[in-house]
Design an enzyme around this catalytic site. Sequence first.
Site, mmCIF file in Angstrom:
data_model
loop_
_atom_site.group_PDB
_atom_site.id
_atom_site.type_symbol
_atom_site.label_atom_id
_atom_site.label_comp_id
_atom_site.label_asym_id
_atom_site.label_seq_id
_atom_site.Cartn_x
_atom_site.Cartn_y
_atom_site.Cartn_z
ATOM 1 N N ASN A 1 -42.514 -7.665 66.453
ATOM 2 C CA ASN A 1 -42.383 -8.712 65.431
ATOM 3 C C ASN A 1 -43.302 -8.313 64.287
ATOM 4 O O ASN A 1 -44.519 -8.457 64.370
ATOM 5 C CB ASN A 1 -42.773 -10.070 66.013
ATOM 6 C CG ASN A 1 -42.459 -11.212 65.051
ATOM 7 O OD1 ASN A 1 -42.208 -10.992 63.861
ATOM 8 N ND2 ASN A 1 -42.483 -12.427 65.565
ATOM 9 N N ARG B 1 -37.554 -8.311 65.970
ATOM 10 C CA ARG B 1 -37.147 -9.589 65.385
ATOM 11 C C ARG B 1 -36.826 -9.327 63.919
ATOM 12 O O ARG B 1 -37.650 -8.785 63.180
ATOM 13 C CB ARG B 1 -38.284 -10.596 65.459
ATOM 14 C CG ARG B 1 -37.916 -11.886 64.762
ATOM 15 C CD ARG B 1 -39.112 -12.724 64.428
ATOM 16 N NE ARG B 1 -38.653 -13.961 63.811
ATOM 17 C CZ ARG B 1 -39.377 -14.682 62.981
ATOM 18 N NH1 ARG B 1 -40.597 -14.312 62.659
ATOM 19 N NH2 ARG B 1 -38.890 -15.790 62.483
ATOM 20 N N HIS C 1 -34.531 -19.531 63.277
ATOM 21 C CA HIS C 1 -35.055 -19.821 64.627
ATOM 22 C C HIS C 1 -33.988 -19.577 65.701
ATOM 23 O O HIS C 1 -34.063 -20.124 66.804
ATOM 24 C CB HIS C 1 -35.539 -21.284 64.753
ATOM 25 C CG HIS C 1 -36.915 -21.520 64.176
ATOM 26 N ND1 HIS C 1 -37.301 -22.737 63.692
ATOM 27 C CD2 HIS C 1 -37.982 -20.700 64.031
ATOM 28 C CE1 HIS C 1 -38.563 -22.670 63.252
ATOM 29 N NE2 HIS C 1 -38.985 -21.418 63.444
ATOM 30 N N ARG D 1 -44.725 -25.530 54.557
ATOM 31 C CA ARG D 1 -43.439 -25.522 53.840
ATOM 32 C C ARG D 1 -42.941 -26.958 53.680
ATOM 33 O O ARG D 1 -43.084 -27.762 54.598
ATOM 34 C CB ARG D 1 -42.413 -24.675 54.589
ATOM 35 C CG ARG D 1 -42.668 -23.183 54.452
ATOM 36 C CD ARG D 1 -41.680 -22.369 55.259
ATOM 37 N NE ARG D 1 -42.260 -21.878 56.498
ATOM 38 C CZ ARG D 1 -41.585 -21.265 57.456
ATOM 39 N NH1 ARG D 1 -40.288 -21.077 57.327
ATOM 40 N NH2 ARG D 1 -42.193 -20.837 58.550
ATOM 41 N N GLU E 1 -39.215 -16.159 72.609
ATOM 42 C CA GLU E 1 -38.423 -15.310 71.707
ATOM 43 C C GLU E 1 -38.581 -13.834 72.061
ATOM 44 O O GLU E 1 -37.640 -13.051 71.943
ATOM 45 C CB GLU E 1 -38.865 -15.565 70.258
ATOM 46 C CG GLU E 1 -38.480 -16.951 69.767
ATOM 47 C CD GLU E 1 -39.263 -17.407 68.556
ATOM 48 O OE1 GLU E 1 -40.482 -17.685 68.702
ATOM 49 O OE2 GLU E 1 -38.700 -17.500 67.468
#
Length: 390
Positions: A9, A92, A180, A238, A376
Amino acid sequence: MTQAIVVINSGSTSLKFAGYATGQTLAVVCRGEVEGMLDHPRFSVSSSDGKVLATHDWGQGQTLDHKGALHFALSWMEQNIAGLKIVAAGHRVVQGGTRFAGPARIDAETLSYLDGLTVIEPSHQPYNVQGVKAIALAFPALPQVASFDTSFHHNMPEAAKTYAVSKTLRDAGVRHWGYHGISYDYISRQVKKVAPAARRVIAAHLGGGASMCAMLDGRSVETTMAFAGLTGLPMATRSGDVPADVLFYILRRGLLDVAGLEKSLYHDAGLLGLSELSGDMRELQDSKDPRAIAAVDYFVYSMTKYAGAYAAVLGGLDAFVFTAGIGENSASVRAALCEKLSWLAITLDPAANARNAERISTPESRVSVWVIPTNEELMIAEHTASVLGL
Ligand code: ADP
């Protein structure tokens, strides 16, 4: 010899990696991180049970690029874990564009396509792509696979993918992508195990980035993170939803220029912007400041609105899943949302909720409610193994 997949990642100044031994089930061998790549690079790696195996510090004021960092990490793994041979890298990658409905092997042409998507998602995509390029340079023979955050939402119904803008804009890539997806793919597989009869499911991935996804029979039919991961639920920094006409107003008044607006909405908004204290949910929940309380209330309110909308989209609800940092750990956020959703015939089991149990609804609750830790990293390893037939 142990064959291993390395899951990567890759971010702007740091990258995370993990080794998974291949076989009937994928097993973590080690996981680690290289951080501070722009000013003070540091490497650390731990065993599957969290014991630190090694660290390395390049020193203050040094820099390390993605190739140097990944070369160091993968070489460390092969030299220090007896019999380990890295046979593939799984990355990812946030954006897979219109092309990828699932994970894919990366060749030069694919890489250039993914590079071209950075204009849609400039926060993560350039660095994810940099990770792939770095492996191609440092280990040219190593097969590479990309797992995309957008893929899980690739086959949403047409209306869910569409914004009502001109054809010219739609043809230029203006559409609802959703993110996601690696996490939601994992969650949908777990739901099949714990609640096999649940057809209509809402999952809430509530971490530093936060989103919700409506799933019908294990497939995404709606999701909150829209175009480049800014809108939907409010997040740590955010904004979540801000109508487009507000943006024109801000620009017209000269309150911010375009770059300032982007920075403001991505980095100075959300829980941080509302509370003016922190974007970290735990810190907000530990605070008695009214602004912290109002920020948490706003977070729950936003989820309530989307849960109602998604129950309508799904034609009812069978199960609700909480995951990621806030979803897995904040009993009070879960309780507050479930209270608001009692009209959907959700009945929380307070004791189970307080101990972050797997099922937190009562046996009588018509909608079952679950806390499922996401993974993940494992999902990317599984995607990589399945694409390469390992
Ligand atoms: P990231 O998206 O960065 O991977 P995580 O999934 O780790 O983030 O989620 C981070 C969020 O989870 C933070 O807001 C953190 O405060 C929150 N969190 C973690 N533990 C708790 C807790 N016990 N109670 C409330 N919030 C928590």
